[in-house]
Design a protein around this motif. Structure first.
Motif: not given
Length: 336
Positions: A314, A289, A316
């Motif tokens: 997070k 991740n 992305e």
């Protein structure tokens, strides 16, 4: 004869014991940093028992280490950062803090309350901590473990304002970020008001004077509205350089197929980070991740621009392999 043999055996045993004591002492020195606090994060900010700023990150032996400055206390009206901190996690939920790894006065040439933005990188089993100190430049400290303790490696700044040409303000030689490329070449970037870079030598505590200092070009231009806080990483053959832009600061980024650029500007990925004029990021992959680690003024009692807190969300990528806009959350990565 027996007496001589007995004496010889005693000498050998004494020497052996001394060797063991030296080895034990060295091992204790390497592992002398103890865990002083442990907790389970429930969202952002992830550190709430003290005020933390300017994060950097490193993955070592399946552990994510996060290095920060420590804002002196809540409700501050100016920057007062006496030392750096080191935190760690293996699951992005349970975190722990080690003893203070490095203090501003450990750089005797630096300012005593200016433990500004930094980054740690590993090479050949050693850990190099590149740190900035407001007006006095960028130094490098060395340790045998990511948790420290660290010591000034060269007793002087690696880079000073003399290296940061083209600008006149005194705090331009700050915010180092470093990367070791696939070919083994290490690159160091820094700056406020402009972004400069050098090639580090293999010793990691000096740079290639023949290559010299270069200013990073964006879209073929030197006069680009770069504020500070560069962070460099490589992914899929591209070099991603993120940085703060404007004031209050947002985080933007640019890409290149070469470490020295020129870089193509791609836009804003993180907006003003809540109750903090500054914004400073670390971008790292951990256990498949990608994470965006940053600070805000999110402790509601007395957080702010000079009493900041570390957060993680997070990161992305889109179908073209470029950053998606960061979604800052109070949930963080623990409750997803």
């Amino acid at each position: 004869m027996k007496s001589r043999i007995t004496t010889y055996i005693k000498i050998v045993l004494t020497g052996f014991c001394l060797c063991l004591l030296v080895q034990k002492s060295q091992a204790q020195a390497v592992n002398s940093s103890k865990i002083i606090h442990k907790w389970k994060a429930t969202g952002n900010p992830i550190v709430t028992h003290k005020y933390t700023c300017d994060p950097a990150a490193l993955v070592h032996n399946d552990t994510l280490f996060i290095f920060t400055g420590e804002d002196f206390e809540g409700g501050q009206k100016r920057y007062n950062i006496l030392n750096w901190c080191v935190f760690a996690t293996t699951d992005m939920e349970t975190f722990w803090e080690y003893e203070t790894p490095l203090k501003a006065p450990d750089f005797k040439w630096g300012e005593q309350n200016a433990a500004w933005a930094s980054q740690v990188i590993e090479r050949n089993g050693k850990f190099y901590w590149y740190s900035s100190s407001q007006r006095t430049g960028i130094g490098v400290a060395l340790a045998d473990s990511p948790k420290g303790p660290y010591k000034d490696a060269i007793g002087k700044p690696l880079l000073t304002n003399d290296d940061s040409f083209g600008k006149k303000h005194s705090w331009r030689t700050i915010d180092p970020t470093v990367m070791i490329d696939d070919d083994g070449q290490a690159w160091l970037y820094w700056g406020n008001g402009a972004c400069w870079l050098v090639k580090l030598n293999d010793d990691m505590v000096s740079y290639d004077k023949n290559y010299g200092v270069k200013e990073v070009k964006f879209n073929g231009e030197l006069d680009f509205p770069f504020t500070e806080a560069p962070w460099i990483h490589k992914k899929d053959g591209l070099y991603f350089l993120s940085f703060a832009i404007g004031f209050p600061e947002r985080i933007a980024y640019a890409i290149s197929d070469k470490p020295e650029g020129p870089f193509e500007y791609k836009g804003i990925i993180n907006e003003i980070a809540g109750n903090s004029n500054t914004n400073h990021q670390a971008i790292i992959e951990y256990k498949d991740n990608w994470y965006f680690i940053y600070h805000n003024g999110g402790i509601q009692t007395d957080g702010g621009s000079h009493s900041r807190s570390i957060c993680i969300d997070k990161l992305e990528f889109d179908e073209n392999g470029l950053y998606k806009t960061i979604k800052m959350t109070t949930n963080g990565v623990q409750n997803k």
